[in-house]
Design a protein around this motif. Structure first.
Motif, PDB file in Angstrom:
ATOM      1  N   UNK A 601       0.862  -1.148  -0.170  1.00  0.00           N
ATOM      2  CA  UNK A 601       0.064   0.137  -0.042  1.00  0.00           C
ATOM      3  C   UNK A 601       0.919   1.400   0.145  1.00  0.00           C
ATOM      4  N   UNK A 602       0.319   2.388  -0.409  1.00  0.00           N
ATOM      5  CA  UNK A 602       1.131   3.698  -0.219  1.00  0.00           C
ATOM      6  C   UNK A 602       1.410   3.986   1.040  1.00  0.00           C
ATOM      7  N   UNK A 603       0.538   3.696   2.073  1.00  0.00           N
ATOM      8  CA  UNK A 603       0.879   4.062   3.272  1.00  0.00           C
ATOM      9  C   UNK A 603       2.148   3.329   3.916  1.00  0.00           C
ATOM     10  N   UNK A 604       1.962   2.136   3.367  1.00  0.00           N
ATOM     11  CA  UNK A 604       3.144   1.427   4.010  1.00  0.00           C
ATOM     12  C   UNK A 604       4.506   1.711   3.273  1.00  0.00           C
ATOM     13  N   UNK A 605       4.504   2.409   1.957  1.00  0.00           N
ATOM     14  CA  UNK A 605       5.508   2.751   1.302  1.00  0.00           C
ATOM     15  C   UNK A 605       6.116   3.878   1.957  1.00  0.00           C
ATOM     16  N   UNK A 606       5.160   4.782   2.356  1.00  0.00           N
ATOM     17  CA  UNK A 606       5.663   6.059   2.880  1.00  0.00           C
ATOM     18  C   UNK A 606       6.096   5.937   4.210  1.00  0.00           C
ATOM     19  N   UNK A 607       5.456   4.865   5.013  1.00  0.00           N
ATOM     20  CA  UNK A 607       6.046   4.807   6.332  1.00  0.00           C
ATOM     21  C   UNK A 607       7.512   4.082   6.302  1.00  0.00           C
ATOM     22  N   UNK A 608       7.737   3.236   5.479  1.00  0.00           N
ATOM     23  CA  UNK A 608       9.141   2.785   5.610  1.00  0.00           C
ATOM     24  C   UNK A 608      10.221   3.209   4.594  1.00  0.00           C
ATOM     25  N   UNK A 609       9.639   3.792   3.410  1.00  0.00           N
ATOM     26  CA  UNK A 609      10.730   4.523   2.710  1.00  0.00           C
ATOM     27  C   UNK A 609      11.666   3.375   1.996  1.00  0.00           C
ATOM     28  N   UNK A 610      11.552   2.086   2.149  1.00  0.00           N
ATOM     29  CA  UNK A 610      12.258   1.008   1.463  1.00  0.00           C
ATOM     30  C   UNK A 610      11.540   0.112   0.993  1.00  0.00           C
ATOM     31  N   UNK A 611      11.749  -1.218   0.472  1.00  0.00           N
ATOM     32  CA  UNK A 611      11.404  -1.988  -0.089  1.00  0.00           C
ATOM     33  C   UNK A 611      10.755  -1.819  -1.381  1.00  0.00           C
ATOM     34  N   UNK A 612      10.167  -2.864  -1.959  1.00  0.00           N
ATOM     35  CA  UNK A 612       9.398  -2.521  -3.279  1.00  0.00           C
ATOM     36  C   UNK A 612       8.004  -2.031  -3.372  1.00  0.00           C
ATOM     37  N   UNK A 613       8.152  -0.713  -3.625  1.00  0.00           N
ATOM     38  CA  UNK A 613       6.709   0.019  -3.892  1.00  0.00           C
ATOM     39  C   UNK A 613       5.946  -1.100  -5.099  1.00  0.00           C
ATOM     40  N   UNK A 614       4.614  -1.539  -4.581  1.00  0.00           N
ATOM     41  CA  UNK A 614       4.061  -2.316  -5.764  1.00  0.00           C
ATOM     42  C   UNK A 614       3.787  -1.541  -7.128  1.00  0.00           C
ATOM     43  N   UNK A 615       3.776  -0.243  -6.975  1.00  0.00           N
ATOM     44  CA  UNK A 615       3.320   0.561  -8.150  1.00  0.00           C
ATOM     45  C   UNK A 615       4.721   0.711  -9.114  1.00  0.00           C
ATOM     46  N   UNK A 616       5.890   0.256  -8.373  1.00  0.00           N
ATOM     47  CA  UNK A 616       6.618   0.414  -9.397  1.00  0.00           C
ATOM     48  C   UNK A 616       7.171  -0.968 -10.084  1.00  0.00           C
ATOM     49  N   UNK A 617       6.392  -1.856  -9.889  1.00  0.00           N
ATOM     50  CA  UNK A 617       6.303  -3.135 -10.651  1.00  0.00           C
ATOM     51  C   UNK A 617       5.782  -3.104 -11.833  1.00  0.00           C
ATOM     52  N   UNK A 618       4.863  -1.954 -12.075  1.00  0.00           N
ATOM     53  CA  UNK A 618       4.303  -1.634 -13.005  1.00  0.00           C
ATOM     54  C   UNK A 618       3.350  -2.873 -13.708  1.00  0.00           C
ATOM     55  N   UNK A 619       2.590  -3.247 -13.101  1.00  0.00           N
ATOM     56  CA  UNK A 619       1.851  -4.569 -13.328  1.00  0.00           C
ATOM     57  C   UNK A 619       0.506  -4.300 -14.003  1.00  0.00           C
ATOM     58  N   UNK A 620       0.017  -5.193 -14.844  1.00  0.00           N
ATOM     59  CA  UNK A 620      -1.008  -5.086 -15.297  1.00  0.00           C
ATOM     60  C   UNK A 620      -2.203  -5.588 -14.346  1.00  0.00           C
ATOM     61  N   UNK A 621      -3.370  -5.212 -14.598  1.00  0.00           N
ATOM     62  CA  UNK A 621      -4.479  -5.693 -13.191  1.00  0.00           C
ATOM     63  C   UNK A 621      -4.260  -7.141 -13.464  1.00  0.00           C
ATOM     64  N   UNK A 622      -4.241  -7.753 -14.330  1.00  0.00           N
ATOM     65  CA  UNK A 622      -4.252  -9.355 -14.523  1.00  0.00           C
ATOM     66  C   UNK A 622      -2.915  -9.792 -13.654  1.00  0.00           C
ATOM     67  N   UNK A 623      -1.926  -9.191 -13.858  1.00  0.00           N
ATOM     68  CA  UNK A 623      -0.700  -9.607 -13.000  1.00  0.00           C
ATOM     69  C   UNK A 623      -0.793  -9.105 -11.741  1.00  0.00           C
ATOM     70  N   UNK A 624      -1.465  -8.270 -11.374  1.00  0.00           N
ATOM     71  CA  UNK A 624      -1.594  -7.751  -9.765  1.00  0.00           C
ATOM     72  C   UNK A 624      -2.469  -8.929  -9.250  1.00  0.00           C
ATOM     73  N   UNK A 625      -3.616  -9.408  -9.917  1.00  0.00           N
ATOM     74  CA  UNK A 625      -4.251 -10.510  -9.523  1.00  0.00           C
ATOM     75  C   UNK A 625      -3.334 -11.801  -9.424  1.00  0.00           C
ATOM     76  N   UNK A 626      -2.483 -12.131 -10.326  1.00  0.00           N
ATOM     77  CA  UNK A 626      -1.537 -13.028 -10.091  1.00  0.00           C
ATOM     78  C   UNK A 626      -0.740 -13.186  -8.980  1.00  0.00           C
ATOM     79  N   UNK A 627      -0.079 -11.732  -8.786  1.00  0.00           N
ATOM     80  CA  UNK A 627       0.772 -11.535  -7.516  1.00  0.00           C
ATOM     81  C   UNK A 627      -0.110 -11.868  -6.185  1.00  0.00           C
ATOM     82  N   UNK A 628      -1.106 -11.425  -6.409  1.00  0.00           N
ATOM     83  CA  UNK A 628      -1.932 -11.441  -5.021  1.00  0.00           C
ATOM     84  C   UNK A 628      -2.177 -13.037  -4.715  1.00  0.00           C
ATOM     85  N   UNK A 629      -2.277 -13.674  -5.746  1.00  0.00           N
ATOM     86  CA  UNK A 629      -2.636 -15.304  -5.748  1.00  0.00           C
ATOM     87  C   UNK A 629      -1.344 -15.926  -4.792  1.00  0.00           C
ATOM     88  N   UNK A 630      -0.361 -15.431  -5.656  1.00  0.00           N
ATOM     89  CA  UNK A 630       0.989 -16.047  -5.465  1.00  0.00           C
ATOM     90  C   UNK A 630       1.554 -15.621  -3.885  1.00  0.00           C
TER      91      UNK A 630
END
Length: 784
Positions: A601-630
């Motif tokens: 989440x953006x809140x988690x990103x702003x709080x930690x300022x590290x890690x991989x912001x999910x938005x930077x993965x540039x996923x399609x909606x389908x790939x976002x769903x796939x990641x959530x399943x994984x």
């Protein structure tokens, strides 16, 4: 012969005939005799037994029932020519059977007798006025048959364009002689074989916008309830729009975890489609979308976090090791019973709610949970102590640098102000790091800046022997050096000056103008360099581009670069890389590391300022769903145990398919210094690529798994994975024409930059990475 009713339009084709001839033994005796005379027609006459059963059910309270039944039966035989003129004859054209049965009212009375008093006679009478529509006769077939068995309606409308395939027989109550028969037609036949008096209408072409109104009907012929089991998302939404308009309640059975959805549009016209789980509000929103683009909506409807682990794992394997999502006969049968129960209570006004309900047999009937073994409990204080041991404090840093530094031995010219040091460190911290963990700590002492490894930031399985961290620390060091040159300083660097890797590097600064214009140009790119994961269309790069990237390496660090750019070589690398990603995802420790790196989440990103912001993965909606399943290890553990997981290779293959080339940084000898120097060279190549308007995306995990093979450090990896990694390493070395002892430091994708702006990762505030007493206190007070 008798009149055909509600027959399919394709009555000339036996595959589409589903209705029967009901013949009266008096008025239709000629037709009956003609049928009886045909040698291929099977005659079944059990009317005597049926009549006995009728008499018993009509008089259950008779004292001497058997005697009464025999007396009444004798009387009936006398008045009906030995029952020849009693009841009806039914002809089934698809099976060439002629069967003698009771009259309609008597037949229904006997057939539903065992319903009492779970269904009372008055309730049965009320249900006999109801009409139900069922769309989708795979799951819907079981529902239709169960509804017909209970006879909770007088009419069933069945719609499905599909035929019975061999693969359907794992759940449909069909046999091989019915293969490639329309599913709705087949279901209608089974119901007619059960109860020839049931009124059935078949829509063998399925449901379309054009015939939807005919299916729903109007006035007295309007359906009272819709059972929706179709596959098309567009039709699912259109049906809900129609139900809302016509005030028709809807039930959907998903045949996974016993999931039943009830949507009471007859009670609440404003009730949201799919309980509001999907954002779809109108069928027009789906126009023009591809099947892949509709997948996220489908999983929203199913509830991607609620479906069973086995179904989740199967979604990953679709079109890889399985052709489509699985369904089991046991689940379909349970759904048939549950849906019929719910439908009956809705039609009798005993159930008025809308909502999502589960009848999860796996959950209801299961072993008691295992109590954790005391020997596996982890002492929290031990964890805290281990972390404390790895923390580097200013006092510890001061003690370490005194082992080789003292003012008397190291002359100072007081050229490095604290402000300049902060600027240098801020730019150093813009370097890349595995999982954006930012494993650096800095200590300022006079004209020196010391770099320490913050091991509390890099605990990943991939950080074998700290190699990934050394790469990141090397990249940060190169930023520091380049920025210093731009500001008029020269830095003398001493990597690993303590010989024990406690201090990663010591930088001593002198005020001296640099004549290296190339370094100054690279320094200007530091704020603009970032990982760009946008999947663009790959484009062939001119040869001089590779030469410019190659020339950016200083060649003083024994680091070299190899480019994979030919189509067949890229295809080979794609297979190797995607296999490595599958191994990574199916290893519990690496999977955990990866999921913990992501900021969801953006809140988690702003709080930690590290890690991989999910938005930077540039996923399609389908790939976002796939990641959530994984995300769920239990789901992937099923694939791991079954030695599957090919579906996990799809997205990694997309990444490489969008590459113009793959860059491979390598060295001839593996060591901490090799990775540190490799990080420096990686940063130079990346800055040059930024200057050339190219994007770079690391595709690196194999770089940090291969060193384990050298030292046979299997640890938490399975033997199969470890063996496969050895094979992958051999293939990659052969692809790059490397020697056996050659060590790959980094693999990265290269492609032209697109107009689309990529999301960038955040960085921890600079002051939080500096160890001096005052700044440390300030950092702690202002921690983000």
């Amino acid at each position: 012969m008798g009149k055909k009713t509600n027959q399919s339009k394709c009555t000339t084709d036996i595959n589409y005939i589903f209705n029967v001839e009901i013949l009266d033994p008096v008025s239709d005796y000629k037709e009956i005799n003609i049928l009886k005379s045909k040698p291929f027609i099977q005659i079944i006459d059990t009317i005597t037994s049926q009549t006995k059963e009728l008499l018993k059910t009509q008089h259950p309270n008779k004292t001497n029932q058997n005697k009464y039944v025999e007396t009444r039966l004798t009387e009936l035989k006398k008045s009906t020519d030995n029952l020849e003129k009693f009841g009806k004859w039914v002809y089934y054209p698809w099976s060439n059977k002629l069967i003698h049965i009771l009259n309609k009212n008597d037949f229904i009375s006997v057939r539903t007798d065992r319903n009492q008093n779970k269904i009372t006679k008055s309730e049965q009478s009320l249900l006999m006025k109801k009409s139900i529509g069922i769309i989708g006769l795979s799951v819907g077939g079981s529902i239709a048959l169960t509804m017909a068995q209970e006879r909770i309606c007088s009419k069933l409308k069945l719609a499905d364009y599909d035929e019975i395939d061999l693969s359907n027989l794992n759940r449909l109550q069909a046999t091989i002689d019915n293969l490639y028969t329309n599913k709705a037609v087949y279901t209608a036949r089974k119901i007619k074989e059960l109860d020839p008096y049931m009124d059935i209408e078949v829509f063998e072409k399925g449901i379309t916008k054009e015939n939807m109104s005919d299916f729903f009907g109007a006035g007295d012929s309007k359906i009272d309830l819709l059972i929706e089991e179709c596959d098309s998302l567009d039709i699912k939404v259109q049906l809900r729009e129609k139900c809302k308009k016509e005030h028709v309640p809807l039930i959907m059975d998903t045949s996974d975890k016993g999931l039943i959805d009830i949507e009471r549009y007859d009670i609440d016209k404003s009730y949201p489609f799919f309980h509001g789980l999907s954002k779809i509000k109108d069928s027009s929103e789906l126009e023009g979308l591809s099947t892949e683009e509709k997948v996220p909506f489908i999983l929203q409807i199913l509830g991607e976090n609620s479906i069973s682990k086995r179904l989740k794992s199967s979604f990953i394997e679709i079109e890889e090791t399985i052709s489509t999502w699985p369904q089991l006969a046991s689940d379909v049968s349970i759904g048939g019973g549950t849906t019929t129960n719910v439908a009956r209570r809705i039609l009798l006004d005993e159930l008025t709610t809308s909502g999502r309900f589960y009848v999860d047999v796996d959950e209801i009937i299961s072993d008691p949970p295992h109590e954790p073994s005391l020997s596996t409990n982890i002492n929290a204080s031990e964890i805290d102590l281990s972390l404390i041991e790895q923390q580097i404090t200013p006092a510890y840093a001061e003690k370490e640098i005194q082992k080789f530094y003292s003012p008397s031995k190291n002359k100072e010219n007081n050229c490095l102000s604290k402000n300049i040091a902060m600027v240098l460190i801020r730019h150093a911290n813009m370097a890349p790091s595995g999982g954006n963990c930012q494993p650096w700590l800095w200590y300022i002492k006079g004209d020196y800046i010391f770099l320490f490894h913050n091991k509390t930031k890099s605990k990943s399985f991939l950080d074998y022997n700290n190699y990934a961290s050394y790469l990141a620390l090397g990249a940060a060091s190169e930023n520091l050096i380049l920025k210093a040159e731009e500001l008029g300083f020269i830095a003398d660097i001493s990597p690993f000056p303590n010989k024990n890797e406690t201090i990663i590097c010591a930088f001593h600064f002198k005020k001296e103008k640099s004549n290296n214009d190339e370094n100054k140009l690279l320094s200007k790119q530091i704020p603009f360099r970032h990982t760009n994961r946008i999947l663009n269309n790959k484009e062939k790069l001119p040869q001089h581009t590779y030469e410019k990237l190659r020339d950016s390496i200083k060649n003083k660090t024994n680091t070299n670069i190899h480019f994979i750019s030919k189509k067949d070589e890229l295809d080979s690398f794609k297979t190797i890389y995607s296999s490595g990603e599958r191994i990574r995802m199916l290893n519990q420790e690496m999977h955990s590391n990866m999921m913990n790196e992501i900021r969801w989440t953006s809140e988690e990103t702003q709080k930690t300022c590290d890690g991989i912001d999910i938005e930077t993965l540039e996923l399609s909606k389908t790939d976002q769903v796939g990641l959530n399943i994984c995300k769920d290890w239990k789901t992937l553990s099923i694939l791991e145990s079954l030695k599957l997981g090919k579906g996990l290779e799809k997205f990694p293959k997309k990444i490489i398919s969008s590459a113009s080339a793959i860059g491979v940084l390598y060295t001839e000898k593996i060591s901490p210094l090799a990775f540190f120097n490799g990080g420096r060279e990686l940063q130079r190549v990346w800055l040059k690529a930024t200057q050339l308007n190219l994007i770079i995306q690391p595709v690196a995990p194999l770089c940090y798994l291969f060193p384990r093979i050298n030292n046979d450090k299997k640890e938490s990896m399975s033997q199969n994975s470890f063996s496969e990694l050895k094979t992958l390493k051999s293939k990659l070395h052969a692809l790059c024409n490397f020697k056996k002892e050659t060590c790959s430091i980094m693999y990265f994708k290269i492609a032209p930059k697109t107009d689309k702006k990529a999301t960038r990762s955040l960085r921890v505030p600079t002051i939080n990475t500096i160890l001096n007493e005052k700044t440390l206190t300030k950092a702690q007070n202002n921690h983000v």
